[in-house]
Design a protein around this motif. Structure first.
Motif, short mmCIF file in Angstrom:
data_model
loop_
_atom_site.label_atom_id
_atom_site.label_comp_id
_atom_site.label_asym_id
_atom_site.label_seq_id
_atom_site.Cartn_x
_atom_site.Cartn_y
_atom_site.Cartn_z
N ALA A 122 -59.68 3.57 59.10
CA ALA A 122 -58.85 3.69 57.90
C ALA A 122 -58.19 5.06 57.81
O ALA A 122 -57.00 5.16 57.46
N VAL A 123 -58.92 6.13 58.14
CA VAL A 123 -58.32 7.46 58.06
C VAL A 123 -57.25 7.63 59.14
O VAL A 123 -56.23 8.29 58.91
N THR A 124 -57.44 7.01 60.29
CA THR A 124 -56.44 7.08 61.35
C THR A 124 -55.17 6.35 60.92
O THR A 124 -54.06 6.88 61.05
N VAL A 125 -55.32 5.14 60.40
CA VAL A 125 -54.16 4.35 59.97
C VAL A 125 -53.43 5.04 58.82
O VAL A 125 -52.19 5.15 58.81
N ALA A 126 -54.18 5.56 57.84
CA ALA A 126 -53.55 6.23 56.70
C ALA A 126 -52.78 7.47 57.16
O ALA A 126 -51.69 7.76 56.66
N THR A 127 -53.35 8.22 58.13
CA THR A 127 -52.67 9.41 58.64
C THR A 127 -51.38 9.03 59.36
O THR A 127 -50.33 9.65 59.16
N VAL A 128 -51.45 8.02 60.22
CA VAL A 128 -50.26 7.56 60.94
C VAL A 128 -49.17 7.14 59.95
O VAL A 128 -48.00 7.55 60.06
N LYS A 129 -49.54 6.32 58.97
CA LYS A 129 -48.55 5.81 58.01
C LYS A 129 -47.96 6.93 57.16
O LYS A 129 -46.76 6.94 56.88
N ALA A 144 -46.50 -1.64 65.62
CA ALA A 144 -46.33 -0.28 66.15
C ALA A 144 -47.31 0.68 65.48
O ALA A 144 -47.86 1.57 66.14
N VAL A 145 -47.55 0.52 64.17
CA VAL A 145 -48.54 1.35 63.49
C VAL A 145 -49.92 1.11 64.10
O VAL A 145 -50.67 2.05 64.37
N PHE A 146 -50.24 -0.17 64.35
CA PHE A 146 -51.52 -0.48 65.00
C PHE A 146 -51.63 0.23 66.35
O PHE A 146 -52.65 0.85 66.67
N LYS A 147 -50.57 0.15 67.15
CA LYS A 147 -50.62 0.73 68.50
C LYS A 147 -50.74 2.25 68.44
O LYS A 147 -51.48 2.85 69.24
N LEU A 148 -50.04 2.90 67.53
CA LEU A 148 -50.18 4.36 67.38
C LEU A 148 -51.61 4.74 67.03
O LEU A 148 -52.19 5.66 67.62
N ALA A 359 -43.98 -4.77 53.21
CA ALA A 359 -43.58 -4.82 54.62
C ALA A 359 -43.57 -3.43 55.21
O ALA A 359 -43.38 -2.44 54.50
N GLY A 360 -43.75 -3.34 56.54
CA GLY A 360 -43.66 -2.04 57.22
C GLY A 360 -44.72 -1.07 56.75
O GLY A 360 -45.80 -1.45 56.35
N VAL A 361 -44.39 0.24 56.81
CA VAL A 361 -45.33 1.28 56.41
C VAL A 361 -45.45 1.32 54.91
O VAL A 361 -46.47 1.57 54.34
#
Length: 361
Positions: A122-129, A144-148, A359-361
């Protein structure tokens, strides 16, 4: 100020087998979140987290690379997410800048105990977004967010399947199969991040599912936090003593979870419950063969009590403590079970499925 939240997760079925490419699992995103806040600064940036005493770690840039002023830090996943996402940002032609990043988590108890809800993902996804929004790339697709975020986890040598990342990105109920990590690591040496995001990753499958209307999820916590990475390492190490039986476990898990996914599509709750019980037995057999404790006595008690009240129950995630899940057909027996759990020092976590609408980020 930019604020972005990402939900925690729970595994419903398919644990351990899911770390092998093409072996499905079912996960659900839950309505407890990690929130990352970003605010532009000048010449120096910092990272703080309430979970680590709010002590800031400051950073500077050398040739556009983020450089910390402390080597030992608790922010490995955040830093990995920054590094991967900023590579993508640079490839998109955007100049990098400084910012203060702060983290707040609902995924641990007030005393700091972990519930096993996927805080690293969750912290990784929140940081990316948050970074994508900060740099004006908020229309980046969910895949793409998942892959990052997955690339960030690979860079810190995570041994998980990244299913928890998928749940944090997509929300709701998911069928998930992981990608061929060796293929991704090889392509990473040859391609830019942007090119890698556009490629089809072998075996990766993320499929949002609609649960049957009368399906009810109840979550119990045994109060014994467990280390997923440690348990996965143990199983990986010990399975080498009996590769044949582990191969049998993988195929049986694949068949069981595939049938459960089909039952979700058909709205067949009795079959879903039957497959939950079957998956529990598969994990218990695998546990006996590898000598790794997945279903602790407290988790066994949690499950047996649930079965007395017509629920189908099993451990969730790597096991060894943490949470158990119960699936009910409508609300029959739920309140009676929660009362019985309380008598046995099992905490009902009043969590709900989080469904992502935007949708999206």
């Amino acid at each position: 100020m930019i604020k972005v939240s990402a939900p925690g997760k729970l595994y419903i079925a398919g644990e351990y087998a899911v770390v092998e490419p093409g072996h499905p699992a079912i996960l659900v995103a839950i309505d407890q979140f990690i929130t990352v806040s970003l605010e532009k600064t000048e010449k120096v940036g910092s990272i703080t987290s309430k979970q680590y005493g709010n002590l800031p770690i400051t950073w500077k840039r050398e040739n556009d690379r983020l450089v910390l002023d402390k080597r030992e830090n608790p922010f490995h996943y955040i830093l990995a997410a920054i590094e991967v996402t900023e590579k993508f940002v640079k490839e998109s032609g955007k100049p990098l800048s400084f910012y203060h990043l702060s983290v707040d988590s609902e995924l641990d108890s007030s005393s700091g105990k972990k519930y096993g809800l996927g805080s690293s993902a969750a912290v990784t996804v929140a940081t990316v977004k948050a970074l994508l929004r900060y740099y004006g790339l908020e229309h980046t697709s969910s895949v793409a967010v998942f892959k990052l975020a997955a690339l960030a986890h690979l860079s810190v040598k995570s041994n998980g399947s990244c299913g928890d990342i998928a749940a944090s990105v997509y929300g709701g109920w998911l069928a998930f199969s992981t990608f061929d990590r060796e293929w991704v690591l090889e392509k990473q040496e040859q391609a830019s991040v942007t090119e890698l995001l556009k490629m089809d990753w072998p075996h990766l499958n993320i499929e949002p599912m609609t649960p049957p209307e009368d399906l009810r999820l109840v979550i119990g916590w045994t109060g014994s936090p467990a280390s997923t990475s440690h348990l996965v390492d143990e199983v990986t190490s010990n399975r080498s003593h009996d590769e044949q039986s582990y191969a049998v476990f993988l195929e049986a898990s694949k068949a069981c979870v595939s049938e459960m996914i089909q039952a979700f599509k058909e709205g067949d709750i009795p079959v879903i419950q039957q497959k939950i019980r079957e998956n529990r037995q598969l994990l218990k057999k695998m546990s006996q063969r590898t000598g790794v404790v997945i279903e602790t006595p407290a988790l066994s008690n949690l499950c047996e009590l649930a079965e007395q009240y017509c629920g189908a129950a099993k451990s969730s995630g790597a096991g060894g403590g943490d949470c158990g899940i119960v699936l009910f057909n409508t609300k029959d027996g739920i309140l009676s079970l929660i009362t019985e759990w309380e008598k046995n020092d099992i905490t009902n976590l009043p969590l709900h499925v989080y469904r992502k609408d935007e949708a999206g980020v």
